[in-house]
Design a protein around this motif. Structure first.
Motif, PDB file in Angstrom:
ATOM      1  N   ARG B 260       0.837  -1.205   0.000  1.00  0.00           N
ATOM      2  CA  ARG B 260       0.000   0.000   0.000  1.00  0.00           C
ATOM      3  C   ARG B 260       0.872   1.255   0.000  1.00  0.00           C
ATOM      4  NH1 ARG B 260      -5.290   0.387   1.373  1.00  0.00           N
ATOM      5  NH2 ARG B 260      -5.330  -1.380   2.812  1.00  0.00           N
ATOM      6  N   TYR B 264       0.486   3.647  -3.088  1.00  0.00           N
ATOM      7  CA  TYR B 264      -0.288   4.874  -2.846  1.00  0.00           C
ATOM      8  C   TYR B 264       0.566   6.049  -2.395  1.00  0.00           C
ATOM      9  CZ  TYR B 264      -4.437   2.225  -3.847  1.00  0.00           C
ATOM     10  OH  TYR B 264      -5.362   1.467  -4.498  1.00  0.00           O
ATOM     11  N   GLY B 269      -0.938   6.239  -6.281  1.00  0.00           N
ATOM     12  CA  GLY B 269      -2.219   5.556  -6.465  1.00  0.00           C
ATOM     13  C   GLY B 269      -2.429   5.093  -7.899  1.00  0.00           C
ATOM     14  N   ARG B 274      -8.900   3.950  -9.836  1.00  0.00           N
ATOM     15  CA  ARG B 274      -9.545   2.635  -9.840  1.00  0.00           C
ATOM     16  C   ARG B 274      -8.920   1.724  -8.776  1.00  0.00           C
ATOM     17  NH1 ARG B 274     -12.872   2.664 -14.371  1.00  0.00           N
ATOM     18  NH2 ARG B 274     -13.587   0.660 -13.553  1.00  0.00           N
ATOM     19  N   PRO B 275      -9.574   0.605  -8.461  1.00  0.00           N
ATOM     20  CA  PRO B 275      -9.010  -0.312  -7.466  1.00  0.00           C
ATOM     21  C   PRO B 275      -7.928  -1.231  -8.056  1.00  0.00           C
ATOM     22  CG  PRO B 275     -11.200  -1.049  -8.149  1.00  0.00           C
ATOM     23  CD  PRO B 275     -10.943   0.241  -8.874  1.00  0.00           C
ATOM     24  N   VAL B 276      -7.011  -1.664  -7.184  1.00  0.00           N
ATOM     25  CA  VAL B 276      -5.992  -2.625  -7.606  1.00  0.00           C
ATOM     26  C   VAL B 276      -6.642  -4.002  -7.710  1.00  0.00           C
ATOM     27  CG1 VAL B 276      -3.731  -3.625  -7.105  1.00  0.00           C
ATOM     28  CG2 VAL B 276      -4.282  -1.349  -6.264  1.00  0.00           C
ATOM     29  N   LYS B 277      -6.358  -4.691  -8.785  1.00  0.00           N
ATOM     30  CA  LYS B 277      -6.915  -6.033  -8.959  1.00  0.00           C
ATOM     31  C   LYS B 277      -5.867  -7.098  -8.633  1.00  0.00           C
ATOM     32  CE  LYS B 277      -8.872  -8.925 -12.651  1.00  0.00           C
ATOM     33  NZ  LYS B 277      -9.589  -8.827 -13.951  1.00  0.00           N
ATOM     34  N   ASP B 292      -6.457  -7.842  -1.937  1.00  0.00           N
ATOM     35  CA  ASP B 292      -7.477  -7.325  -1.026  1.00  0.00           C
ATOM     36  C   ASP B 292      -6.746  -6.450   0.002  1.00  0.00           C
ATOM     37  OD1 ASP B 292      -6.178  -9.034   0.717  1.00  0.00           O
ATOM     38  OD2 ASP B 292      -7.698 -10.603   0.573  1.00  0.00           O
ATOM     39  N   ASP B 293      -7.465  -5.955   1.015  1.00  0.00           N
ATOM     40  CA  ASP B 293      -6.837  -5.054   1.984  1.00  0.00           C
ATOM     41  C   ASP B 293      -5.661  -5.705   2.701  1.00  0.00           C
ATOM     42  OD1 ASP B 293      -8.113  -2.695   1.568  1.00  0.00           O
ATOM     43  OD2 ASP B 293      -9.766  -3.121   2.961  1.00  0.00           O
ATOM     44  N   LEU B 296      -2.630  -5.610   0.525  1.00  0.00           N
ATOM     45  CA  LEU B 296      -2.050  -4.269   0.421  1.00  0.00           C
ATOM     46  C   LEU B 296      -1.255  -3.908   1.672  1.00  0.00           C
ATOM     47  CD1 LEU B 296      -4.826  -2.161  -1.352  1.00  0.00           C
ATOM     48  CD2 LEU B 296      -2.585  -2.807  -2.257  1.00  0.00           C
ATOM     49  N   ASP B 321      -4.957  -2.996 -12.538  1.00  0.00           N
ATOM     50  CA  ASP B 321      -6.212  -2.529 -11.946  1.00  0.00           C
ATOM     51  C   ASP B 321      -7.379  -3.318 -12.544  1.00  0.00           C
ATOM     52  OD1 ASP B 321      -6.656  -1.532 -14.454  1.00  0.00           O
ATOM     53  OD2 ASP B 321      -6.579   0.584 -13.887  1.00  0.00           O
ATOM     54  N   ASP B 322      -8.601  -2.913 -12.174  1.00  0.00           N
ATOM     55  CA  ASP B 322      -9.754  -3.724 -12.575  1.00  0.00           C
ATOM     56  C   ASP B 322     -10.136  -3.560 -14.038  1.00  0.00           C
ATOM     57  OD1 ASP B 322     -10.686  -1.150 -12.387  1.00  0.00           O
ATOM     58  OD2 ASP B 322     -12.579  -1.683 -11.428  1.00  0.00           O
TER      59      ASP B 322
END
Ligand SMILES: Cc1cc2nc3c(=O)[nH]c(=O)nc-3n(C[C@H](O)[C@H](O)[C@H](O)COP(=O)(O)O)c2cc1C
Ligand code: SF4
Ligand code: FES
Lengths: 168, 415
Positions: B260, B264, B269, B274-277, B292-293, B296, B321-322
């Motif tokens: 993370r 980030y 970021g 967008r979210p990290v896949k 997932d968290d 990270l 990313d997604d």
């Protein structure tokens, strides 16, 4: 003309890097020297290198075949090698190459009609944070071009074409 | 904190010999050569906990202590092949902080009794090699390389050697074959390079970043170095961050920094927020980590990343990313490995040929129902049957991609 006659200083300097009993190690730098002028290694140079290093011509040819930066065929004066490997592709390298093809009117692997640029797609060049990027392989060695756009690339190609016309 | 390796980011012109000298340059080499026995140098490196930065994380001092002292001459080789997709740290070191690397290489050469060292650079680093040749000449002129260093018996020459575009030449025994003027194909091991290396002589091979760590370790001591990083992985590491992040680049951070923080705090970021896949921590050779968290917040060191079912390798962190489909990702990685397989063993050569056909078919949506199973099967069949690690690497993203992201393969197969 033999390599030793064309590039006496370079040949001597290259051979001095390796123990004399292992002069075969000089084959890679000598191949770079051999293709400096024309962009590929011709038959005479292969024979020349084989003789200098006491190896067979077949061995020299097999080394040319193994490594992607040696060529045994003539191409454009500059090989423009665009990285389309995963990290660059995540930052738009595939689209960049497609647009470049469109602008140049040639496909990957082809050469512009004036013989100046051959377009190629290559693997990671250790510049993944500066995509889109490519290297040019030409008479003045290998150069990196990073954070490129199609417009900037077309300008570069124009400059290469102009300098080529000037030489002729 | 000031950079330990990327010092050019703190000190302008450190690539000039005078500036480098003014900032403590060559003090470590001088101390080693004129005040320490070779094995004392190796002991300091051993005690520092330094592990190889080329991917395998092998303890550096221990490797040096394996050098066969009954067989001479000895050689040291710097692995500057840097061809793993996603890795671009050695290039920055050599371009911008070259003397720290060269000094470390010289210290290593002294420690193992080598009078000649070669730097094997990938052929594309043509300009980098030219830079290093200049810097080597600067060092010779200033008396830091050549005969009778610091008035001692010890002499050292350093040479650059360019490869010519073959990823496999980063594998240490293929590199040696290539340096001997042959096709770059791996040797059967054992024997290992510290007993049978360049020209059949005892040879120590390390990565550029590994050597670059040696200089400050000798200058500041093992305890200082161990005070950074984690118990498992001492010191600092350059993370090459690439992919769908806002600020890709090299980040020098202590081991134990979390994904993370890297992505980030340092990388700004993800593009478009967008979210990290998924994360590939070791370039194209990586397993894919489903993010997932908890992932990270995982500290990056060799042992901890392994608990996520992946290796940290050379810490070439590729972020997905997604928007990215995993069938596309493995099509890219297999395209690479198919191209780079040296062809020496059937399993790797044929396996990659089949994997390429299958990944292309699956990705283009023309695959048959059982193509995904077949692909997984081919990849698993290859594991443990290849002569060198490239064969194994080629299967990692395929197997973990299919197993950890099954949904991406359902939509890929249309037949
Ligand atoms: C296919 C393959 C490619 C490799 N590429 C590199 C490379 O580009 N650079 C590198 O330092 N090590 C590379 N390695 C690892 C080397 O074999 C070797 O472990 C390393 O140079 C040892 O140095 P270190 O102990 O300092 O990490 C590669 C290994 C394999 C199997
Ligand atoms: S595993 Fe692949 S790259 Fe390694 S030796 Fe075999 S064919 Fe060559
Ligand atoms: S992926 Fe293009 S330079 Fe690394």
């Amino acid at each position: 003309m033999s390599l030793e006659k064309t590039y006496p200083k370079e040949v001597k300097q290259i051979l001095s890097k390796y123990p004399p009993e292992h002069k075969r190690s000089a084959v890679m730098p000598l191949l770079y020297l051999a293709q400096r002028e024309e962009g590929y290694v011709n038959k005479a140079a292969m024979q020349d290198i084989a003789r200098m290093l006491d190896i067979t011509e077949t061995e020299v040819a097999s080394i040319i075949g193994f490594y992607t930066l040696y060529h045994d065929e003539k191409a454009g004066k500059y090989r423009m090698q665009v990285c389309t490997d995963l990290p660059c592709a995540l930052r738009g390298a595939d689209d960049f190459l497609k647009n470049l093809c469109g602008n140049l009117g040639i496909q990957v692997g082809e050469t512009t009609p004036d013989g100046v640029v051959t377009l190629e797609a290559v693997m990671c060049l250790a510049a993944c944070d500066k995509a889109p990027m490519f290297q040019t392989q030409g008479p003045d060695g290998i150069k990196y071009h990073e954070n490129m756009t199609v417009d900037k690339t077309m300008e570069l190609i124009d400059a290469l074409k102009k300098s080529d016309a000037g030489v002729k | 904190m000031a950079n330990v390796l990327l010092r050019h980011r703190d000190i302008a012109d450190i690539n000039k010999i005078d500036v480098y000298k003014k900032n403590g340059g060559f003090d470590a080499l001088k101390k080693a050569v004129s005040k320490m026995q070779p094995n004392e140098v190796t002991d300091v490196v051993k005690n520092s906990g330094l592990r190889g930065r080329g991917g395998a994380g092998f303890p550096t001092g221990m490797k040096w202590s394996f050098i066969d002292t009954k067989n001479w001459p000895h050689y040291v080789v710097a692995n500057a092949d840097e061809s793993e997709p996603g890795t671009f740290k050695d290039r920055e070191i050599m371009e911008s902080n070259p003397f720290q690397f060269l000094e470390g290489l010289a210290i290593a050469s002294y420690a193992v009794g080598a009078n000649a060292a070669y730097i094997y650079l990938r052929g594309e680093f043509w300009q980098v090699a030219a830079t290093l040749d200049e810097k080597i000449a600067d060092m010779e002129k200033a008396g830091y390389l050549g005969e009778n260093l610091f008035g001692t018996e010890y002499s050292l020459k350093i040479y650059t050697h360019l490869g010519a575009g073959a990823y496999i030449c980063g594998e240490e025994t293929a590199l040696l074959e290539s340096l001997e003027g042959k096709r770059g194909q791996p040797r059967v091991r054992p024997p290992f390079p510290p007993s049978f290396g360049l020209y059949g002589k005892p040879t120590i091979i390390n990565n550029v970043e590994t050597f670059t760590n040696v200089t400050p370790i000798l200058a500041n001591g093992a305890e200082w170095y161990k005070s950074m990083g984690t118990a498992d992985s001492a010191g600092v590491k350059i993370f090459s961050l690439s992919g769908r992040v806002r600020k890709p680049g090299n980040y020098e951070l202590p081991f134990g920094t979390t994904f993370r923080q890297l992505i980030y705090e340092h990388g700004g970021g993800i593009l478009d927020g967008r979210p990290v896949k998924a994360i590939m921590p070791a370039g194209a050779s990586s397993s894919l980590i489903a993010v997932d968290d908890k992932v990270l917040d995982t500290p990056m060191d060799y042992a901890t990343v392994r608990t996520l079912g992946a290796d940290l390798g050379s810490a070439s962190v590729i972020v997905l990313d997604d928007t990215v489909d995993i069938d596309w990702v493995i099509n890219k990685t297999i395209h690479f490995f198919k191209h780079e397989s040296c062809g020496k063993c059937t399993t790797c050569r044929e396996g990659n040929y089949w994997m390429k056909n299958l990944t292309e078919r699956i990705h283009s949506g023309t695959g048959a129902q059982n193509d995904v199973d077949l692909l997984l099967n081919v990849a698993k069949q290859m594991q443990g049957k290849c002569l060198c690690a490239l064969g194994e690497f080629s299967t990692m993203a395929v197997v973990t991609g299919i197993e950890r992201f099954p949904q991406d393969f359902k939509k890929a197969v249309k037949a």
